[in-house]
Write a protein that holds these residues in place. Structure first.
Motif, short mmCIF file in Angstrom:
data_model
loop_
_atom_site.label_atom_id
_atom_site.label_comp_id
_atom_site.label_asym_id
_atom_site.label_seq_id
_atom_site.Cartn_x
_atom_site.Cartn_y
_atom_site.Cartn_z
N TYR A 109 -0.51 8.43 3.16
CA TYR A 109 -1.79 8.03 2.58
C TYR A 109 -2.94 8.87 3.11
CZ TYR A 109 0.82 4.51 0.23
OH TYR A 109 1.74 3.91 -0.60
N THR A 147 -12.06 6.09 -8.75
CA THR A 147 -10.76 5.56 -8.33
C THR A 147 -10.93 4.15 -7.80
OG1 THR A 147 -9.92 7.76 -7.76
CG2 THR A 147 -8.80 5.87 -6.76
N VAL A 149 -9.72 1.03 -5.70
CA VAL A 149 -8.86 0.71 -4.56
C VAL A 149 -9.08 -0.76 -4.20
CG1 VAL A 149 -8.23 1.23 -2.17
CG2 VAL A 149 -9.04 3.07 -3.68
N TRP A 151 -8.10 -3.85 -1.62
CA TRP A 151 -7.63 -4.08 -0.25
C TRP A 151 -7.21 -5.54 -0.10
CZ3 TRP A 151 -8.60 0.02 3.45
CH2 TRP A 151 -9.37 1.07 2.92
N LEU A 165 -2.70 -2.00 0.10
CA LEU A 165 -3.67 -1.31 -0.74
C LEU A 165 -3.09 -1.20 -2.15
CD1 LEU A 165 -4.70 1.75 1.49
CD2 LEU A 165 -6.04 -0.32 1.11
N ILE A 167 -3.96 1.17 -5.22
CA ILE A 167 -4.75 2.32 -5.62
C ILE A 167 -4.47 2.61 -7.09
CG2 ILE A 167 -5.28 4.75 -5.17
CD1 ILE A 167 -4.25 4.34 -2.34
#
Length: 202
Positions: A109, A147, A149, A151, A165, A167
């Protein structure tokens, strides 16, 4: 040497896929949305500072691993990634697997994080999902579409830490369960062989 039956491992890996499934049955703790957002914000600041430091990749990956060690629940991630096979390992073997996975995830990552050079990341609100919190963020990369993301944050370890995560819709924990399960199957259940593979992978 611990050798895990590959058929049971594979079934366990596939049966666990679902991101937060491992945490869904666990009791809620005192973690609140503000604390979850604070953890993500601090993590993002550290990641961006590392990416924008100008250091070569060979120095970035250890820095990313230190961030993961401070901010991620590596122990829970390692157990979830290995699935039921984790319960068959002794303390020393699990510690070796955990360490190998920490480096593997940091390299894998970390390469993705390098795309965030010069990026701006906005942190959204937190939402509670059963026994953990999810925090949305958007990374605005130069010359690319934003993008997303997501969490996943829990305090199961005793501190607020992220354990997953997502993504752009790709679930990290589910992907690693599949990948590590396949690696273990190729090694015919040999955990030492899996650890050696993880040390080279990423």
């Amino acid at each position: 040497m611990t050798r895990i039956p590959t058929n049971s491992t594979r079934r366990g890996v596939l049966g666990l896929i679902g991101g937060g499934a491992v945490w869904a049955a666990m009791p809620a703790h005192a973690l609140n949305g503000n604390q979850a957002v604070a953890l993500v914000s601090a993590t993002v600041q550290e990641v961006l500072a590392t990416v924008n430091s100008g250091r070569p990749a060979a120095q970035l990956y250890p820095a990313f691993e230190r961030i993961f060690t401070r901010r991620a629940d590596i122990d829970a991630m390692a157990r979830a990634a290995l699935g039921p096979a984790a319960r068959q390992l002794g303390a020393q073997e699990f510690a070796a697997f955990r360490q190998a996975m920490s480096g593997y995830v940091s390299r894998k990552y970390g390469k993705r994080f390098q795309e965030f050079l010069g990026a701006r990341i906005e942190i959204g609100a937190a939402r509670q999902l059963k026994s953990f919190w999810t925090v949305d963020s958007t990374a605005y990369l130069r010359g690319q579409t934003p993008t997303k993301v997501e969490w996943h944050v829990s305090d199961r370890s005793g501190q607020a830490r992220f354990f997953n995560l997502i993504i752009e819709g790709v679930n990290m924990l589910a992907s690693e369960r599949e990948e590590i399960g396949a690696m273990l199957a190729r090694r015919r259940g040999d955990v030492r062989g899996l650890i050696a593979d993880l040390q080279r992978a990423g």
